[in-house]
Design a protein around this motif. Structure first.
Motif, PDB file in Angstrom:
ATOM      1  N   VAL A  22      -9.019  41.160   1.336  1.00 29.54           N
ATOM      2  CA  VAL A  22      -9.650  40.819   2.609  1.00 29.54           C
ATOM      3  C   VAL A  22     -10.318  42.063   3.176  1.00 29.54           C
ATOM      4  O   VAL A  22      -9.704  43.127   3.222  1.00 29.54           O
ATOM      5  CB  VAL A  22      -8.600  40.303   3.622  1.00 29.54           C
ATOM      6  CG1 VAL A  22      -9.250  39.923   4.938  1.00 29.54           C
ATOM      7  CG2 VAL A  22      -7.811  39.142   3.045  1.00 29.54           C
ATOM      8  N   VAL A  23     -11.560  41.907   3.623  1.00 29.64           N
ATOM      9  CA  VAL A  23     -12.237  42.981   4.352  1.00 29.64           C
ATOM     10  C   VAL A  23     -12.399  42.496   5.783  1.00 29.64           C
ATOM     11  O   VAL A  23     -12.965  41.436   6.038  1.00 29.64           O
ATOM     12  CB  VAL A  23     -13.606  43.325   3.740  1.00 29.64           C
ATOM     13  CG1 VAL A  23     -14.334  44.355   4.606  1.00 29.64           C
ATOM     14  CG2 VAL A  23     -13.432  43.848   2.315  1.00 29.64           C
ATOM     15  N   SER A  93     -19.463  24.217  -1.917  1.00 34.46           N
ATOM     16  CA  SER A  93     -18.809  23.654  -0.731  1.00 34.46           C
ATOM     17  C   SER A  93     -17.300  23.597  -0.950  1.00 34.46           C
ATOM     18  O   SER A  93     -16.819  23.592  -2.081  1.00 34.46           O
ATOM     19  CB  SER A  93     -19.344  22.248  -0.444  1.00 34.46           C
ATOM     20  OG  SER A  93     -18.838  21.338  -1.393  1.00 34.46           O
ATOM     21  N   GLY A  94     -16.584  23.538   0.146  1.00 36.38           N
ATOM     22  CA  GLY A  94     -15.132  23.427   0.068  1.00 36.38           C
ATOM     23  C   GLY A  94     -14.695  22.154  -0.639  1.00 36.38           C
ATOM     24  O   GLY A  94     -13.634  22.115  -1.250  1.00 36.38           O
ATOM     25  N   ALA A  95     -15.525  21.128  -0.587  1.00 36.02           N
ATOM     26  CA  ALA A  95     -15.194  19.871  -1.268  1.00 36.02           C
ATOM     27  C   ALA A  95     -15.233  20.034  -2.783  1.00 36.02           C
ATOM     28  O   ALA A  95     -14.540  19.325  -3.508  1.00 36.02           O
ATOM     29  CB  ALA A  95     -16.164  18.772  -0.840  1.00 36.02           C
ATOM     30  N   VAL A  96     -16.027  20.986  -3.268  1.00 39.87           N
ATOM     31  CA  VAL A  96     -16.152  21.215  -4.710  1.00 39.87           C
ATOM     32  C   VAL A  96     -15.063  22.163  -5.214  1.00 39.87           C
ATOM     33  O   VAL A  96     -14.553  21.991  -6.314  1.00 39.87           O
ATOM     34  CB  VAL A  96     -17.554  21.782  -5.047  1.00 39.87           C
ATOM     35  CG1 VAL A  96     -17.661  22.198  -6.502  1.00 39.87           C
ATOM     36  CG2 VAL A  96     -18.622  20.765  -4.697  1.00 39.87           C
ATOM     37  N   TRP A 101      -9.935  26.879   0.634  1.00 40.41           N
ATOM     38  CA  TRP A 101      -9.024  26.797   1.779  1.00 40.41           C
ATOM     39  C   TRP A 101      -8.124  28.025   1.832  1.00 40.41           C
ATOM     40  O   TRP A 101      -7.769  28.501   2.907  1.00 40.41           O
ATOM     41  CB  TRP A 101      -8.165  25.529   1.750  1.00 40.41           C
ATOM     42  CG  TRP A 101      -7.091  25.555   0.703  1.00 40.41           C
ATOM     43  CD1 TRP A 101      -7.173  25.075  -0.561  1.00 40.41           C
ATOM     44  CD2 TRP A 101      -5.776  26.130   0.825  1.00 40.41           C
ATOM     45  NE1 TRP A 101      -5.997  25.319  -1.240  1.00 40.41           N
ATOM     46  CE2 TRP A 101      -5.116  25.958  -0.411  1.00 40.41           C
ATOM     47  CE3 TRP A 101      -5.088  26.762   1.862  1.00 40.41           C
ATOM     48  CZ2 TRP A 101      -3.823  26.399  -0.653  1.00 40.41           C
ATOM     49  CZ3 TRP A 101      -3.790  27.206   1.612  1.00 40.41           C
ATOM     50  CH2 TRP A 101      -3.174  27.019   0.380  1.00 40.41           C
ATOM     51  N   ALA A 102      -7.790  28.556   0.654  1.00 40.67           N
ATOM     52  CA  ALA A 102      -6.907  29.718   0.606  1.00 40.67           C
ATOM     53  C   ALA A 102      -7.569  30.928   1.258  1.00 40.67           C
ATOM     54  O   ALA A 102      -6.929  31.663   2.019  1.00 40.67           O
ATOM     55  CB  ALA A 102      -6.510  30.037  -0.839  1.00 40.67           C
ATOM     56  N   ALA A 103      -8.850  31.137   0.976  1.00 40.46           N
ATOM     57  CA  ALA A 103      -9.569  32.262   1.577  1.00 40.46           C
ATOM     58  C   ALA A 103      -9.606  32.120   3.096  1.00 40.46           C
ATOM     59  O   ALA A 103      -9.379  33.093   3.824  1.00 40.46           O
ATOM     60  CB  ALA A 103     -10.984  32.344   1.008  1.00 40.46           C
ATOM     61  N   ASN A 104      -9.871  30.923   3.575  1.00 46.79           N
ATOM     62  CA  ASN A 104      -9.899  30.689   5.021  1.00 46.79           C
ATOM     63  C   ASN A 104      -8.523  30.921   5.640  1.00 46.79           C
ATOM     64  O   ASN A 104      -8.407  31.516   6.715  1.00 46.79           O
ATOM     65  CB  ASN A 104     -10.391  29.280   5.333  1.00 46.79           C
ATOM     66  CG  ASN A 104     -11.865  29.113   5.051  1.00 46.79           C
ATOM     67  OD1 ASN A 104     -12.628  30.065   5.102  1.00 46.79           O
ATOM     68  ND2 ASN A 104     -12.271  27.902   4.736  1.00 46.79           N
ATOM     69  N   ALA A 105      -7.501  30.458   4.965  1.00 50.44           N
ATOM     70  CA  ALA A 105      -6.140  30.616   5.485  1.00 50.44           C
ATOM     71  C   ALA A 105      -5.734  32.090   5.522  1.00 50.44           C
ATOM     72  O   ALA A 105      -5.172  32.567   6.517  1.00 50.44           O
ATOM     73  CB  ALA A 105      -5.154  29.812   4.636  1.00 50.44           C
ATOM     74  N   ILE A 109      -4.646  34.345   8.688  1.00 47.89           N
ATOM     75  CA  ILE A 109      -3.352  35.037   8.704  1.00 47.89           C
ATOM     76  C   ILE A 109      -3.545  36.521   9.015  1.00 47.89           C
ATOM     77  O   ILE A 109      -2.802  37.110   9.802  1.00 47.89           O
ATOM     78  CB  ILE A 109      -2.621  34.822   7.365  1.00 47.89           C
ATOM     79  CG1 ILE A 109      -2.115  33.374   7.276  1.00 47.89           C
ATOM     80  CG2 ILE A 109      -1.496  35.828   7.174  1.00 47.89           C
ATOM     81  CD1 ILE A 109      -1.656  32.957   5.896  1.00 47.89           C
ATOM     82  N   CYS A 110      -4.562  37.137   8.406  1.00 55.57           N
ATOM     83  CA  CYS A 110      -4.833  38.557   8.666  1.00 55.57           C
ATOM     84  C   CYS A 110      -5.293  38.770  10.102  1.00 55.57           C
ATOM     85  O   CYS A 110      -4.900  39.743  10.745  1.00 55.57           O
ATOM     86  CB  CYS A 110      -5.869  39.084   7.676  1.00 55.57           C
ATOM     87  SG  CYS A 110      -5.210  39.256   6.001  1.00 55.57           S
ATOM     88  N   ARG A 111      -6.097  37.864  10.611  1.00 57.82           N
ATOM     89  CA  ARG A 111      -6.535  37.974  12.011  1.00 57.82           C
ATOM     90  C   ARG A 111      -5.342  37.848  12.951  1.00 57.82           C
ATOM     91  O   ARG A 111      -5.201  38.627  13.898  1.00 57.82           O
ATOM     92  CB  ARG A 111      -7.579  36.924  12.333  1.00 57.82           C
ATOM     93  CG  ARG A 111      -7.989  36.936  13.797  1.00 57.82           C
ATOM     94  CD  ARG A 111      -9.220  36.118  14.066  1.00 57.82           C
ATOM     95  NE  ARG A 111      -9.458  35.846  15.453  1.00 57.82           N
ATOM     96  CZ  ARG A 111      -9.743  36.728  16.393  1.00 57.82           C
ATOM     97  NH1 ARG A 111      -9.800  38.004  16.081  1.00 57.82           N
ATOM     98  NH2 ARG A 111      -9.955  36.377  17.634  1.00 57.82           N
TER      99      ARG A 111
END
Length: 137
Positions: A22-23, A93-96, A101-105, A109-111
């Protein structure tokens, strides 16, 4: 998500193979979000290359913004060693790609950890490598 779902999500993230890189860039003024994103993306390419990664999959945005990401990665790649190192970026896309979802999560979490809520970040301590940068924005 409620606390039960959040905990279940963190446990799933902990079970994934690999490291989450994560950056985190600051500041990010609203009018300079794309500039800050480009600085973070440039640093992410360098960090990933250091781990031996040569492909980055980003969540798709508009065609114009996707092209901007590709230009940023292309420019960052010019500074990788050895010269002309291979590094590829693509969008979907996230649907593909369900793992987006892991990157977003992980980003959330880091924020949260930066805001003093580090419970979930602490649970992933050995799975998350995060770097803070000054965006200069």
């Amino acid at each position: 998500m409620g606390p039960t779902e959040q905990l279940r999500m963190v446990k799933k993230l902990a079970d994934l193979d690999g490291m989450h890189v994560v950056v985190i860039g600051a500041p990010v003024p609203i009018q300079k979000q794309e500039r800050a994103r480009a600085k973070c993306l440039t640093n992410l390419v360098v960090e990933l290359h250091g781990f031996g990664v040569d492909t980055l999959l980003l969540e798709a945005r508009s065609a114009n913004l996707n092209r901007r990401d590709v230009r940023t990665v292309t420019a960052a790649r010019q500074n990788l060693l050895p010269a002309r190192a291979r590094f590829h970026v693509d969008h979907c896309s996230g649907a593909v790609e369900p793992l987006l979802w892991a990157a977003n999560a992980i980003a959330g979490i880091c924020r949260a950890a930066r805001l003093g809520r580090s419970k979930y970040r602490d649970m992933l301590a050995d799975r998350v490598y995060d770097v803070e940068i000054d965006t200069g924005c």
